[in-house]
Design an enzyme around this catalytic site. Structure first.
Site, PDB file in Angstrom:
ATOM      1  N   THR A 402       0.860  -1.161   0.055  1.00  0.00           N
ATOM      2  CA  THR A 402       0.030   0.097   0.097  1.00  0.00           C
ATOM      3  C   THR A 402       1.018   1.301  -0.090  1.00  0.00           C
ATOM      4  O   THR A 402       2.051   1.223   0.407  1.00  0.00           O
ATOM      5  CB  THR A 402      -0.831  -0.032   1.381  1.00  0.00           C
ATOM      6  OG1 THR A 402      -1.438  -1.392   1.137  1.00  0.00           O
ATOM      7  CG2 THR A 402      -1.786   1.143   1.559  1.00  0.00           C
ATOM      8  N   THR A 420      -3.902   1.556  -2.326  1.00  0.00           N
ATOM      9  CA  THR A 420      -3.155   0.218  -2.562  1.00  0.00           C
ATOM     10  C   THR A 420      -3.774  -0.503  -3.940  1.00  0.00           C
ATOM     11  O   THR A 420      -4.847  -0.299  -4.250  1.00  0.00           O
ATOM     12  CB  THR A 420      -3.690  -0.310  -1.245  1.00  0.00           C
ATOM     13  OG1 THR A 420      -2.945  -1.634  -1.277  1.00  0.00           O
ATOM     14  CG2 THR A 420      -4.995  -0.741  -1.140  1.00  0.00           C
ATOM     15  N   ASN A 422      -3.119  -3.839  -2.913  1.00  0.00           N
ATOM     16  CA  ASN A 422      -2.877  -4.889  -1.996  1.00  0.00           C
ATOM     17  C   ASN A 422      -1.471  -5.417  -2.128  1.00  0.00           C
ATOM     18  O   ASN A 422      -0.584  -4.752  -1.448  1.00  0.00           O
ATOM     19  CB  ASN A 422      -3.833  -5.895  -2.227  1.00  0.00           C
ATOM     20  CG  ASN A 422      -3.963  -6.672  -1.071  1.00  0.00           C
ATOM     21  OD1 ASN A 422      -3.651  -6.364   0.210  1.00  0.00           O
ATOM     22  ND2 ASN A 422      -4.625  -7.940  -1.077  1.00  0.00           N
ATOM     23  N   SER A 473     -10.479  -3.313   5.390  1.00  0.00           N
ATOM     24  CA  SER A 473      -9.183  -2.886   5.379  1.00  0.00           C
ATOM     25  C   SER A 473      -8.600  -2.310   6.524  1.00  0.00           C
ATOM     26  O   SER A 473      -9.249  -2.337   7.588  1.00  0.00           O
ATOM     27  CB  SER A 473      -9.128  -1.585   4.515  1.00  0.00           C
ATOM     28  OG  SER A 473      -7.992  -1.117   4.283  1.00  0.00           O
ATOM     29  N   SER A 474      -7.149  -2.215   6.477  1.00  0.00           N
ATOM     30  CA  SER A 474      -6.330  -1.764   7.633  1.00  0.00           C
ATOM     31  C   SER A 474      -5.841  -0.379   7.545  1.00  0.00           C
ATOM     32  O   SER A 474      -5.253   0.115   8.208  1.00  0.00           O
ATOM     33  CB  SER A 474      -5.316  -2.632   7.969  1.00  0.00           C
ATOM     34  OG  SER A 474      -5.697  -4.033   8.355  1.00  0.00           O
ATOM     35  N   GLY A 494       1.644  -1.378   4.811  1.00  0.00           N
ATOM     36  CA  GLY A 494       2.121  -2.542   5.572  1.00  0.00           C
ATOM     37  C   GLY A 494       0.835  -3.507   6.025  1.00  0.00           C
ATOM     38  O   GLY A 494       1.001  -4.393   7.086  1.00  0.00           O
ATOM     39  N   GLY A 495      -0.149  -3.539   5.294  1.00  0.00           N
ATOM     40  CA  GLY A 495      -1.185  -4.248   5.594  1.00  0.00           C
ATOM     41  C   GLY A 495      -1.693  -4.257   7.048  1.00  0.00           C
ATOM     42  O   GLY A 495      -1.885  -3.322   7.567  1.00  0.00           O
TER      43      GLY A 495
HETATM   44  N1  GLY Z   1      -4.946  -4.328   1.355  1.00  0.00           N
HETATM   45  C1  GLY Z   1      -4.794  -3.697   2.538  1.00  0.00           C
HETATM   46  C2  GLY Z   1      -5.538  -3.347   3.276  1.00  0.00           C
HETATM   47  O1  GLY Z   1      -6.423  -2.536   2.628  1.00  0.00           O
HETATM   48  O2  GLY Z   1      -5.707  -3.274   4.590  1.00  0.00           O
END
Ligand code: GLY
Length: 591
Positions: A402, A420, A422, A473-474, A494-495
């Site tokens: 991201t 992002t 992903n 999402s994060s 960083g997910g």
């Molecule tokens: N693709 C990572 C997020 O949206 O959290």
């Protein structure tokens, strides 16, 4: 711009105590004895200045790629506002950071207008195509087929980025779209020197990219070889696509030849997105989640991101302990943080999903009362085993690539924007002839409730795949407010580690008095409930690690790779710092 930094009343005792601890040098508290709604005026938040960040007088752009940052700075210098600069930077990132910057992905942004009015959240997250359903990634045996979920045409969510960029510009920008896109078109058409970081990321993703001839052709030299660092990297198809968007606006992407090219790409490979999905894509304006931490107001991204809710929930829990006194990096602080993270991520599993499809108990999750109950359940001497911990019951009041950018302009407009694909290059699939890398955001859904996604995040029923739904999402674009001004714009990449990275950046700043460079560089921890593992970056003392292990934490010391990109308003102007955990970032502003 005001000469001093104002913070709400509640920050007073902390600063007061710090002033005594620090011998009072350099810290002026004015107005502390004023009426209850008065502001405390302090010279600046950065009470430690060991490492000097970028500084500029008339605004700041921090992004993960230097050429794109410079595009944003040029816009600010030429009189554009923070949104103009942020969106120009985004289009440039789609060219110069194709691993993460994108036209074929989605994201979220928080914007605070220059007049100091309430921040607004803009959701341009991908949606599940109209023909998607909960069985999408299950094989005949009922098991999750990860290849299908992550690396196939079915992994692609309906992209929201172009709609998001154009919508933000129309709402808050001052420049026309074609002027904003111009630098990105030039970078794609004329090329730019291949960076070592991009060459390396292409090499790392080679297997995935090479599967698709139309992708290979984008990232390889015209003679088919791999680009070396320093060679000119041109993307003529992407230049044409950008020119179409510059001419026709979002319709240049969501209707017409680009939409047909994306839908044809899907039809050829059993993907689901069709012209109708693209034509019907819509951004959503949302009310941000708001909370306070030691009296300072924090504003962040609401669902379908879990970022803001978890961030505020965790800050609420931590607020009950004297984190500054317990000290940065002490086992006592890290244990409290880890246990807080563990509980917040357990709640993520059950309680957070797209609010259009799922009743998210948001008010309960971010309430101080709920945080108190969570805190009361934490044993200060012993780690809780994740398997014994279920998601809590807040009151029902009602990959890893991201990229984040933070921007502030001379008038005080602030933007925190995360976007992002992903994974790096998303699926690795380019829609033939468009130069657009397509996301694999569908893996952010629960392919089967209870199964882990690529970030090891176990996700619940609320996040099962449904047509038109946005995957959980994060991403956590976040602003720290300072009365009518904005003190901090932050967010990360960083997910699943984005939320804990932003959390620690804020705690380092607000509790430990670190300036934005130090707060960014300080080693971080991460716990996400499952797997039951406390991840520590290198840099904590072996004594601390031993203490944490003795408390029952399963400690793994590893590289994080998650980054935060920060801008701070200070009395002299702006400070910025690009997290060097990934190479190539730049914070800069016009002077
Ligand atoms: N693709 C990572 C997020 O949206 O959290």
């Amino acid at each position: 711009m005001s000469q001093r930094h104002r913070l709400p009343m509640g920050f007073g005792p902390l600063l007061d105590r710090r002033a005594v601890l620090a011998g009072g040098g350099g810290l002026a508290l004015l107005g502390a004895a004023g009426p209850a709604n008065a502001s405390i005026v302090v010279p600046e938040l950065d009470r430690s200045d060991r490492i000097i960040p970028a500084e500029a007088r008339y605004g700041m752009v921090t992004s993960r790629e230097a050429t794109a940052t410079r595009v944003g700075v040029d816009v600010l210098a030429a009189g554009g506002n923070a949104i103009d600069a942020a969106i120009a930077t985004c289009f440039a990132l789609a060219v110069t950071l194709p691993q993460a910057g994108n036209l074929g992905g989605g994201g979220f942004m928080l914007v605070r207008p220059a007049d100091g009015s309430a921040p607004v959240a803009l959701d341009f997250r991908e949606t599940a195509p109209g023909r998607a359903g909960r069985e999408l990634f299950l094989g005949p045996d009922g098991e999750v087929d990860n290849r299908l979920a992550r690396y196939s045409h079915r992994s692609v969510g309906v992209p929201g980025s172009v709609a998001g960029y154009a919508d933000a510009l129309a709402r808050w920008g001052t420049w026309p779209l074609d002027r904003i896109i111009e630098p990105a078109i030039a970078l794609a058409r004329d090329g730019f020197p291949m960076s070592r970081a991009l060459a390396r990321d292409i090499a790392r993703s080679q297997k995935r990219l090479n599967q698709w001839p139309q992708s290979k052709v984008v990232v390889a030299r015209p003679d088919g070889g791999a680009y070396l660092a320093g060679e000119t990297f041109r993307q003529p198809d992407l230049a044409n696509t950008l020119a179409l968007i510059a001419r026709d606006g979002p319709d240049g992407f969501y209707r017409g030849p680009i939409a047909v090219a994306i839908a044809d790409e899907m039809r050829r490979h059993d993907g689901l997105i069709d012209e109708r999905d693209l034509a019907e894509y819509k951004t959503v304006v949302r009310e941000p989640v708001r909370g306070t931490y030691r009296g300072v107001e924090i504003v962040s991204m609401p669902p379908p991101s879990s970022g803001g809710a978890l961030l505020i929930q965790m800050l609420n829990v931590l607020e009950g302990w004297p984190i500054a006194e317990l000290g940065f990096g002490s086992a006592a602080t890290l244990h409290r943080m880890a246990e807080t993270m563990r509980r917040a991520y357990a709640d993520r599993y059950k309680h957070i999903a797209d609010p259009a499809f799922y009743d998210v108990p948001l008010t309960g999750l971010i309430s101080k009362e709920y945080a108190e109950a969570l805190r009361a359940g934490i044993d200060l001497q012993r780690a809780t085993e994740s398997k014994t911990l279920s998601p809590g019951e807040p009151k029902a009041y009602e990959s890893n690539n991201t990229t984040h950018l933070s921007v502030m302009d001379r008038d005080g407009m602030a933007v925190a924007l995360t976007t992002t694909l992903n994974f790096a290059f998303g699926t690795g699939i380019v829609a033939e002839g468009t130069g657009i890398f397509l996301n694999n955001e569908m893996d952010d859904f629960a392919a089967r409730p209870g199964a882990a996604n690529a970030f090891g995040l176990v996700q619940g029923e609320g996040n099962a795949i449904e047509a038109g739904k946005r995957p959980l999402s994060s991403m956590s674009p976040t602003l720290v407010l300072d009365g009518t001004e904005t003190a901090i714009a932050t967010g990360g990449q960083g997910g699943s580690r984005i939320i804990t990275s932003v959390l620690q950046y804020l705690v380092n700043t607000l509790d430990h008095g670190m300036n934005l460079a130090e707060a960014t560089l300080a080693p971080r921890i991460h716990h996400q409930w499952l797997p039951d593992e406390l991840r520590l970056e290198q840099g904590f003392s072996p004594d601390t690690v031993a203490l944490l292990e003795a408390m029952g934490h399963r400690v793994a010391v590893r590289r994080s790779g998650a980054t935060v990109q920060n801008v701070r308003r200070v009395p002299e102007g702006y400070r910025g710092f690009a997290d060097p955990r990934r190479p190539g970032g730049l914070a800069a502003g016009p002077d």
